[in-house]
Design an enzyme around this catalytic site. Structure first.
Site, short mmCIF file in Angstrom:
data_model
loop_
_atom_site.label_atom_id
_atom_site.label_comp_id
_atom_site.label_asym_id
_atom_site.label_seq_id
_atom_site.Cartn_x
_atom_site.Cartn_y
_atom_site.Cartn_z
N HIS A 38 -13.99 7.52 -9.04
CA HIS A 38 -13.64 7.36 -9.79
C HIS A 38 -12.92 8.19 -7.99
O HIS A 38 -12.38 9.53 -8.01
CB HIS A 38 -12.44 7.20 -10.33
CG HIS A 38 -11.45 6.19 -10.73
ND1 HIS A 38 -11.90 4.83 -10.59
CD2 HIS A 38 -10.22 6.65 -10.99
CE1 HIS A 38 -10.16 4.89 -10.56
NE2 HIS A 38 -9.77 5.96 -10.39
N GLN A 58 -5.13 9.48 -1.79
CA GLN A 58 -4.36 10.92 -2.60
C GLN A 58 -4.85 11.53 -2.53
O GLN A 58 -3.57 12.93 -3.05
CB GLN A 58 -4.69 9.95 -4.40
CG GLN A 58 -3.20 8.99 -4.60
CD GLN A 58 -4.04 8.46 -5.95
OE1 GLN A 58 -4.22 9.07 -6.97
NE2 GLN A 58 -3.30 7.19 -6.38
N TYR A 66 -7.39 0.15 -3.41
CA TYR A 66 -6.19 -1.07 -3.33
C TYR A 66 -5.37 -1.24 -2.69
O TYR A 66 -4.26 -1.85 -2.96
CB TYR A 66 -5.34 -0.81 -4.75
CG TYR A 66 -4.92 1.01 -5.32
CD1 TYR A 66 -3.74 0.78 -4.85
CD2 TYR A 66 -5.47 1.49 -6.30
CE1 TYR A 66 -3.23 1.47 -5.32
CE2 TYR A 66 -4.53 2.84 -6.30
CZ TYR A 66 -3.40 2.79 -5.87
OH TYR A 66 -3.07 4.15 -5.89
N HIS A 121 -7.73 -4.34 -11.38
CA HIS A 121 -7.63 -2.75 -11.43
C HIS A 121 -6.97 -2.41 -13.02
O HIS A 121 -7.44 -0.93 -12.81
CB HIS A 121 -5.75 -3.00 -10.32
CG HIS A 121 -5.29 -1.77 -10.10
ND1 HIS A 121 -4.56 -0.33 -11.72
CD2 HIS A 121 -5.02 -0.24 -9.52
CE1 HIS A 121 -3.43 0.10 -11.20
NE2 HIS A 121 -4.66 0.27 -9.75
N ARG A 168 -2.93 -4.46 -16.43
CA ARG A 168 -1.43 -4.47 -16.07
C ARG A 168 -1.31 -5.30 -14.69
O ARG A 168 -0.03 -6.34 -14.43
CB ARG A 168 -0.46 -3.33 -16.41
CG ARG A 168 -0.94 -2.35 -15.84
CD ARG A 168 0.64 -1.27 -15.95
NE ARG A 168 -0.84 0.54 -15.91
CZ ARG A 168 -1.20 0.99 -14.73
NH1 ARG A 168 -0.37 0.47 -13.57
NH2 ARG A 168 -1.14 2.30 -14.65
N HIS A 228 -9.22 0.46 -14.48
CA HIS A 228 -8.67 1.74 -15.29
C HIS A 228 -7.91 1.06 -16.53
O HIS A 228 -7.49 -0.53 -16.61
CB HIS A 228 -6.79 2.08 -14.73
CG HIS A 228 -7.18 1.94 -13.47
ND1 HIS A 228 -6.70 1.38 -12.24
CD2 HIS A 228 -7.50 3.57 -12.98
CE1 HIS A 228 -6.65 2.46 -11.62
NE2 HIS A 228 -7.56 3.66 -11.55
N HIS A 234 -10.52 6.30 -17.42
CA HIS A 234 -9.98 7.07 -18.45
C HIS A 234 -10.84 6.75 -19.35
O HIS A 234 -10.56 7.82 -20.35
CB HIS A 234 -8.64 6.56 -17.82
CG HIS A 234 -8.08 6.60 -16.60
ND1 HIS A 234 -8.13 8.39 -15.81
CD2 HIS A 234 -7.54 6.06 -15.67
CE1 HIS A 234 -7.54 8.37 -15.42
NE2 HIS A 234 -7.53 7.37 -14.46
N ASP A 255 -10.45 11.18 -9.02
CA ASP A 255 -9.51 9.81 -8.75
C ASP A 255 -7.94 11.10 -7.53
O ASP A 255 -7.78 9.66 -6.78
CB ASP A 255 -8.46 10.30 -10.65
CG ASP A 255 -7.83 9.23 -10.78
OD1 ASP A 255 -7.59 8.42 -9.73
OD2 ASP A 255 -7.42 9.17 -11.94
ZN ZN Z 1 -7.32 5.79 -10.59
#
Ligand code: ZN
Length: 646
Positions: free
Chosen positions: A259, A264, A324, A399, A402, A425, A462, A513
């Site tokens: 993941h 990030q 994404y 994704h 939500r 997720h 997760h 992540d």
């Molecule tokens: Zn993630």
């Protein structure tokens, strides 16, 4: 010159300059717009003009005006978009497109090569004008005398074997003849230059051919081509060592990082300051959005290259990129390029991100770069198809519950190739669980198990907040739980019920992540330690085959990661990719240790830098703790992050 005339001349100058500045502004604001052509302003004299018609205030020959704004058709740099119908012209020329514009029919000319296939199979541009080109006869011969609409057959095309390939190259006459003899086991160090090409077999599967040029004498080169390979052909215990390459320490199978949101990495260490009274995942997400808002494809590329090198140097040999940030479209291809440049194997997972919250709430302004629907995602996957190989895989990533609605989630999963990995997720945050229960009447993992064909190709990332029935249900589904221990700890997510889940034979793997850690040993150490802190007991992750926690964690996470990536890896066994992590046999934590003591030392001695060499698919990518691109990548990364934070 009269005052009036001088003022008039001045005003025309201000007007003209204002327009010129607009052109400069357009040029600057479109610096990252694919296909935008730079413009320049051309001024000209005003031959005659009067301020009030027919009066004595005529101003013959005074002032300046904008003559025209000219588009400069100079060649821009070519960039990849990942969409196979996007084409660009290198050099002179135009595409010819045919159709009707403003009621006028005929041929038109453009350099914008953003084309699509329309519902009838014609190649068209965004104005639905049909692209013109040479026609082909039934047996595939190009008829250069016949120009017409280009049509791509919608029926599956039969695969065609590659029969020939051509390379045009300029080899350096100053290169030094390698001392060592040509060695297919060690091609990089026994040749001078290499390049790779893709070929197709009779079933249409892609294979890569690496061509190594080796200088043999002045102005003479020979070449060697190696096709694919990279697979373990057998494992022999206590085999004869004659003639074999000797490793410099004990060997573990390569680890999959299941993941990753590569960009990030650039934020690691930057969000550890309390900014609001209640700092949690959601406030962190706001900072992440701010960081992402300015991210260019070039910067994303630089960050991914740095990240993938760091991963390789710590023992990850493959990564699943949960992607994404879709706009601009070339972002996905940049991650493929980064993986290829660094040598890490990659599973690209374009993520469907449609809504900002449960109940199909529209995306917020800061989320518009994620905007996508099922078709966008399937197009991205189709665009990547030609790159798919044993070491480049694709899958999809709805994704989260939500960000997708049940309908588009089901559509996407139904439309994708039945072997493709599906990552999502779920249940990372208690707020998400509460909102899901309110919207769907079920908890996220519960809803997925009840409504989707969750099986071994799924990776539920997760899955932190589970009740007992979800623990057993997820384990029984055969899906992989995608645990991200360092990120989950960093964000204060919660604690995954690892003991109960493993007790129900649940599969798991590890992911970086947000990349606050790039070290699989650190992830696994943290995974075990958190369970110890909660249970107030020691040595919890053991198996029926080994009472050693380090060995158990590494082998289970490697196997689960391999499954989640859809790649034959994660074990030292025949038929698996030759992904090796070689520890430094001379390090005091490793020297003279045998069996389980080795992985235990690797994970629990707290030493970093135990990884000496790393091989991906039979090729050394890290040797003596060094990656070939290390220095260049670090400098480029530092520049990218500096620009982003400026
Ligand atoms: Zn993630």
């Amino acid at each position: 010159m009269s005052i009036l005339r001088a003022m008039y001349t001045g005003v025309t100058g201000i007007n003209a300059e204002g327009e010129a500045l607009g052109t400069v502004g357009d040029n600057i604001s479109n610096i990252n717009t694919v296909g935008f052509k730079e413009q320049r302003t051309i001024f000209q004299d005003m031959l005659g003009h009067s301020i009030t018609a027919g009066s004595a205030t005529a101003m013959p020959g005074s002032g300046v005006m904008v003559g025209k704004i000219e588009q400069l058709f100079t060649q821009g740099s070519l960039s990849t978009t990942g969409v196979s119908t996007d084409v660009a012209l290198n050099g002179d020329g135009f595409f010819v497109v045919k159709g009707t514009v403003d009621g006028v029919g005929g041929n038109f000319y453009t350099r914008a090569g953003t084309f699509n296939i329309d519902k009838n199979g014609f190649l068209v541009n965004t104005n639905a004008l049909k692209v013109q080109g040479y026609q082909a006869s039934a047996n595939g011969t190009i008829l250069s005398a016949q120009i017409g609409d280009l049509k791509v057959p919608t029926a599956a095309l039969p695969p065609a074997t590659t029969t020939s390939m051509t390379i045009t190259a300029n080899l350096d006459s100053n290169a030094v003849v390698p001392v060592a003899a040509w060695d297919p086991q060690n091609p990089a160090t026994t040749s001078n230059f290499s390049t790779s090409m893709q070929v197709f077999d009779s079933l249409g599967n892609a294979h890569s051919v690496n061509i190594y040029f080796r200088k043999t004498a002045a102005n003479t080169y020979d070449y060697h081509a190696l096709v694919d390979g990279g697979q373990l052909t057998g494992v022999e215990v206590n085999g004869a060592p004659e003639g074999a390459e000797r490793l410099h320490g004990p060997l573990l199978p390569g680890m999959a990082n299941l993941h990753s949101h590569a960009f990030q990495r650039g934020m690691a260490g930057l969000t550890e300051v309390r900014a609001s009274a209640h700092d949690d995942f959601w406030s962190w997400r706001e900072l992440m959005y701010q960081f992402m808002a300015r991210l260019t494809p070039e910067q994303a590329h630089a960050i991914a290259v740095q990240l993938y090198i760091e991963m390789l140097m710590h023992g990850y040999t493959a990564v699943a990129e949960f992607h994404y940030v879709h706009h601009p479209a070339e972002m996905l291809a940049r991650h493929l390029d980064a993986a290829r440049e660094t040598g890490i194997a990659v599973t690209l997972l374009p993520a469907l991100y449609r809504w900002s919250g449960f109940g199909s709430q529209p995306l917020k302004e800061e989320q518009r770069r994620f905007a996508s629907d099922s078709k966008t995602i399937l197009d991205l996957v189709a665009g990547m198809r030609k790159h798919v190989s044993a070491d480049v895989r694709t899958g999809v990533a709805p994704h989260s519950l939500r960000a997708v609605d049940p309908q588009s989630l089901k559509e996407l999963v139904a439309a994708v190739d039945e072997r493709s990995p599906v990552h999502i997720h779920a249940a990372e945050q208690t707020r998400e669980v509460e909102e899901c229960t309110l919207a769907f009447g079920k908890r996220p993992v519960e809803w997925l198990l009840d409504n989707c064909p969750v099986d071994g190709r799924w990776c539920v990332v997760h899955a932190t907040h589970l009740v007992a029935s979800e623990v057993t249900g997820l384990a029984a589904s055969g899906a992989v739980a995608g645990l991200c221990p360092s990120t989950e700890a960093n964000l204060g997510d919660g604690i995954f019920p690892l003991l109960n889940y493993r007790g129900a034979s649940g599969r798991y793997g590890i992911g970086g992540d947000s990349h606050v850690s790039r070290d699989p040993a650190e992830e696994l150490r943290l995974l075990e330690y958190v369970q110890r802190l909660v249970g107030r007991r020691r040595n919890l992750t053991i198996s029926s085959t080994s009472p050693a926690v380090g060995t158990t964690l590494w082998l289970e996470a490697a196997a689960g990661g391999a499954q989640a990536l859809g790649r034959e890896m994660g074990a030292l066994a025949e038929g698996r990719r030759a992904d090796f992590v070689v520890l430094d046999g001379e390090h005091p934590d490793v020297a003279n240790r045998r069996g389980d003591a080795i992985a235990n030392a690797f994970i629990f001695s707290g030493s970093s830098g135990l990884v000496r060499d790393v091989m991906v698919a039979g090729r050394w990518v890290v040797q003596e703790r060094h990656h070939a691109l290390e220095e260049r990548a670090a400098a480029r990364y530092a520049r990218a992050v500096q620009q982003l934070l400026a």
